[in-house]
Design a protein around this motif. Structure first.
Motif, mmCIF file in Angstrom:
data_model
loop_
_atom_site.group_PDB
_atom_site.id
_atom_site.type_symbol
_atom_site.label_atom_id
_atom_site.label_comp_id
_atom_site.label_asym_id
_atom_site.label_seq_id
_atom_site.Cartn_x
_atom_site.Cartn_y
_atom_site.Cartn_z
ATOM 1 N N ASP A 168 0.817 -1.217 0.000
ATOM 2 C CA ASP A 168 0.000 0.000 0.000
ATOM 3 C C ASP A 168 0.848 1.264 0.000
ATOM 4 O O ASP A 168 0.476 2.280 -0.595
ATOM 5 C CB ASP A 168 -0.920 0.029 1.232
ATOM 6 N N ASP A 169 1.999 1.191 0.680
ATOM 7 C CA ASP A 169 2.832 2.380 0.843
ATOM 8 C C ASP A 169 4.301 1.950 0.790
ATOM 9 O O ASP A 169 4.950 1.783 1.821
ATOM 10 C CB ASP A 169 2.515 3.052 2.185
ATOM 11 N N PRO A 170 4.820 1.721 -0.438
ATOM 12 C CA PRO A 170 6.163 1.125 -0.576
ATOM 13 C C PRO A 170 7.307 2.077 -0.290
ATOM 14 O O PRO A 170 8.197 2.293 -1.113
ATOM 15 C CB PRO A 170 6.170 0.653 -2.036
ATOM 16 N N ARG A 171 7.279 2.674 0.900
ATOM 17 C CA ARG A 171 8.398 3.477 1.366
ATOM 18 C C ARG A 171 9.354 2.591 2.171
ATOM 19 O O ARG A 171 8.962 1.536 2.668
ATOM 20 C CB ARG A 171 7.908 4.632 2.233
ATOM 21 N N GLY A 172 10.579 3.066 2.315
ATOM 22 C CA GLY A 172 11.601 2.291 2.998
ATOM 23 C C GLY A 172 11.196 1.721 4.339
ATOM 24 O O GLY A 172 11.394 0.524 4.600
ATOM 25 N N PRO A 173 10.597 2.534 5.254
ATOM 26 C CA PRO A 173 10.250 2.001 6.576
ATOM 27 C C PRO A 173 9.305 0.804 6.516
ATOM 28 O O PRO A 173 9.492 -0.164 7.260
ATOM 29 C CB PRO A 173 9.582 3.197 7.267
ATOM 30 N N PHE A 174 8.319 0.843 5.631
ATOM 31 C CA PHE A 174 7.348 -0.247 5.579
ATOM 32 C C PHE A 174 7.910 -1.471 4.855
ATOM 33 O O PHE A 174 7.570 -2.607 5.195
ATOM 34 C CB PHE A 174 6.051 0.230 4.934
ATOM 35 N N ILE A 175 8.772 -1.255 3.870
ATOM 36 C CA ILE A 175 9.421 -2.397 3.223
ATOM 37 C C ILE A 175 10.361 -3.078 4.216
ATOM 38 O O ILE A 175 10.427 -4.312 4.293
ATOM 39 C CB ILE A 175 10.180 -1.961 1.958
ATOM 40 N N ARG A 176 11.085 -2.265 5.000
ATOM 41 C CA ARG A 176 11.979 -2.857 6.002
ATOM 42 C C ARG A 176 11.200 -3.571 7.102
ATOM 43 O O ARG A 176 11.655 -4.592 7.636
ATOM 44 C CB ARG A 176 12.900 -1.779 6.580
ATOM 45 N N GLN A 177 10.012 -3.061 7.453
ATOM 46 C CA GLN A 177 9.163 -3.785 8.404
ATOM 47 C C GLN A 177 8.822 -5.163 7.871
ATOM 48 O O GLN A 177 8.874 -6.160 8.594
ATOM 49 C CB GLN A 177 7.866 -3.005 8.643
ATOM 50 N N ALA A 178 8.441 -5.214 6.589
ATOM 51 C CA ALA A 178 8.107 -6.504 5.987
ATOM 52 C C ALA A 178 9.315 -7.441 6.041
ATOM 53 O O ALA A 178 9.182 -8.627 6.380
ATOM 54 C CB ALA A 178 7.644 -6.302 4.545
ATOM 55 N N CYS A 179 10.505 -6.909 5.732
ATOM 56 C CA CYS A 179 11.715 -7.734 5.784
ATOM 57 C C CYS A 179 11.955 -8.263 7.191
ATOM 58 O O CYS A 179 12.375 -9.423 7.375
ATOM 59 C CB CYS A 179 12.926 -6.928 5.312
ATOM 60 N N ASP A 180 11.702 -7.436 8.211
ATOM 61 C CA ASP A 180 11.862 -7.857 9.600
ATOM 62 C C ASP A 180 10.943 -9.025 9.942
ATOM 63 O O ASP A 180 11.351 -9.995 10.589
ATOM 64 C CB ASP A 180 11.561 -6.692 10.548
ATOM 65 N N ILE A 181 9.683 -8.913 9.537
ATOM 66 C CA ILE A 181 8.700 -9.936 9.884
ATOM 67 C C ILE A 181 8.917 -11.214 9.084
ATOM 68 O O ILE A 181 8.554 -12.313 9.526
ATOM 69 C CB ILE A 181 7.269 -9.385 9.675
ATOM 70 N N ILE A 182 9.520 -11.103 7.908
ATOM 71 C CA ILE A 182 9.812 -12.290 7.092
ATOM 72 C C ILE A 182 10.788 -13.217 7.821
ATOM 73 O O ILE A 182 10.694 -14.438 7.702
ATOM 74 C CB ILE A 182 10.366 -11.868 5.715
ATOM 75 N N VAL A 183 11.710 -12.650 8.606
ATOM 76 C CA VAL A 183 12.752 -13.460 9.244
ATOM 77 C C VAL A 183 12.172 -14.542 10.159
ATOM 78 O O VAL A 183 12.495 -15.731 9.994
ATOM 79 C CB VAL A 183 13.757 -12.567 10.006
ATOM 80 N N PRO A 184 11.324 -14.220 11.157
ATOM 81 C CA PRO A 184 10.773 -15.299 11.991
ATOM 82 C C PRO A 184 9.852 -16.244 11.212
ATOM 83 O O PRO A 184 9.725 -17.416 11.574
ATOM 84 C CB PRO A 184 10.006 -14.555 13.094
ATOM 85 N N THR A 185 9.236 -15.745 10.141
ATOM 86 C CA THR A 185 8.417 -16.629 9.305
ATOM 87 C C THR A 185 9.297 -17.690 8.658
ATOM 88 O O THR A 185 8.965 -18.877 8.656
ATOM 89 C CB THR A 185 7.683 -15.805 8.219
#
Length: 332
Positions: free
Chosen positions: A125-142
């Protein structure tokens, strides 16, 4: 839903209303596995103003959020300025949950799937750096959960929600891609599963720059529209590059997941061994998810129907050993 606010509720709203700031929406699903608010959380009143729901570190219950229905909403918000803190706290909670041997696999699967889907929604929805990096963070435990827990992986495969929304498609492809890579590469440590996970989950990020009327068009695309859609591959690579998130794995997966052995894929028309195994894994997951999702241009197929179509038509040019491993995700 239509109840009027009492005088005391109205005055409380006035007292607690926060001046206009930037906010982002978060899913209430995370309340199933978190006890305290990771940051100040808000609801919106009927005037569209943000009202404090729970202060940072305060106790937060599912029951309290269910009361949001009284105000005609089911959405929770956090300040954009708190996005990094929110992400760190949520990531820490997920890391603890995934590593805890006393928590059931099904609970872990629901937690990482819901949280990952929510992070992907924000990134698209909002492909700015902070939100893309949030997604990258959450991908790790997944990824950690898929790599370490067969039972949780089975639950994740069953939990996939099939919808035309790009962020849901990408979440599903990410889960299928990591699970297939784990089966195919086994314990070979030369393949970085976290970097692969980022590539699989963000493979379609470029679609956020495709006009929605083209992306969700119910009929056949014109040649000009097809070129626009095909451009999502390089747009995705551009977005990742702009925010410094490109790894070799993400670059390969993003740029090659629509290539075909016969040279009729895009964007480069690669053939045979020029197509990396990582991209082949993503392509298999991508085709399966597209076949089993409800789309404007076709009805969703069952798992059996989709795998049959893939075997006979769609992935005839793909390493059959790789496809056999993919089938194991649904039969093991």
């Amino acid at each position: 839903m239509g109840n009027k606010l009492s005088a005391s509720e109205a005055s409380m709203e006035l007292a607690e209303t926060i001046p206009t700031e930037e906010f982002f929406a978060v899913s209430a699903d995370f309340l199933d596995f978190i006890e305290k608010a990771p940051c100040d959380l808000f609801r919106r009143n009927r005037s569209g103003e943000y009202v404090l729901l729970a202060a940072r570190h305060s106790a937060l219950s599912r029951q309290a959020v269910m009361g949001l229905e009284h105000y005609g909403t089911d959405q929770i918000y956090a300040r954009t300025d708190d996005s990094a803190y929110y992400s760190r706290m949520l990531r820490a909670r997920l890391d603890d949950l995934v590593a805890n041997p006393n928590i059931e696999a099904s609970v872990k699967a629901r937690a990482v799937q819901a949280t990952c889907r929510d992070a992907m929604r924000r990134a698209f929805d909002d492909p700015r750096g902070p939100f893309i990096r949030q997604a990258c963070d959450i991908i790790v435990p997944t990824v950690d959960l898929i790599v370490s827990d067969d039972q949780a992986t089975k639950h994740l495969v069953r939990l996939t929600a099939f919808d035309q929304a790009t962020y849901i498609h990408s979440t599903n492809v990410g889960i299928f891609g990591v699970a297939l890579a784990r089966l195919f590469f086994g314990l070979d440590r030369s393949h970085d599963m976290h970097k692969l996970g980022t590539g699989f989950f963000l493979h379609d990020l470029g679609k956020c720059r495709i006009p929605i009327d083209i992306l969700n068009k119910p009929g056949a695309l014109t040649p000009e529209e097809r070129l626009v859609v095909n451009g999502h591959v390089e747009e995705g690579y551009t977005i990742l590059s702009e925010h410094g998130i490109v790894t070799d794995e993400a670059r390969t997966i993003t740029l090659q997941h629509h290539e075909k052995d016969n040279g009729q894929g895009y964007p480069r028309g690669r053939v045979g061994s020029d197509i990396h195994p990582y991209a082949r894994i993503c392509r298999i997951a991508d085709i399966y998810e597209a076949l089993t999702a409800e789309r404007p241009y076709h009805k969703r197929r069952s798992t059996f129907e989709a795998l049959k179509i893939m075997k006979e038509y769609e992935v005839a040019d793909v390493d059959q050993g790789l496809f056999a491993e993919f089938i194991r995700l649904f039969t093991a």
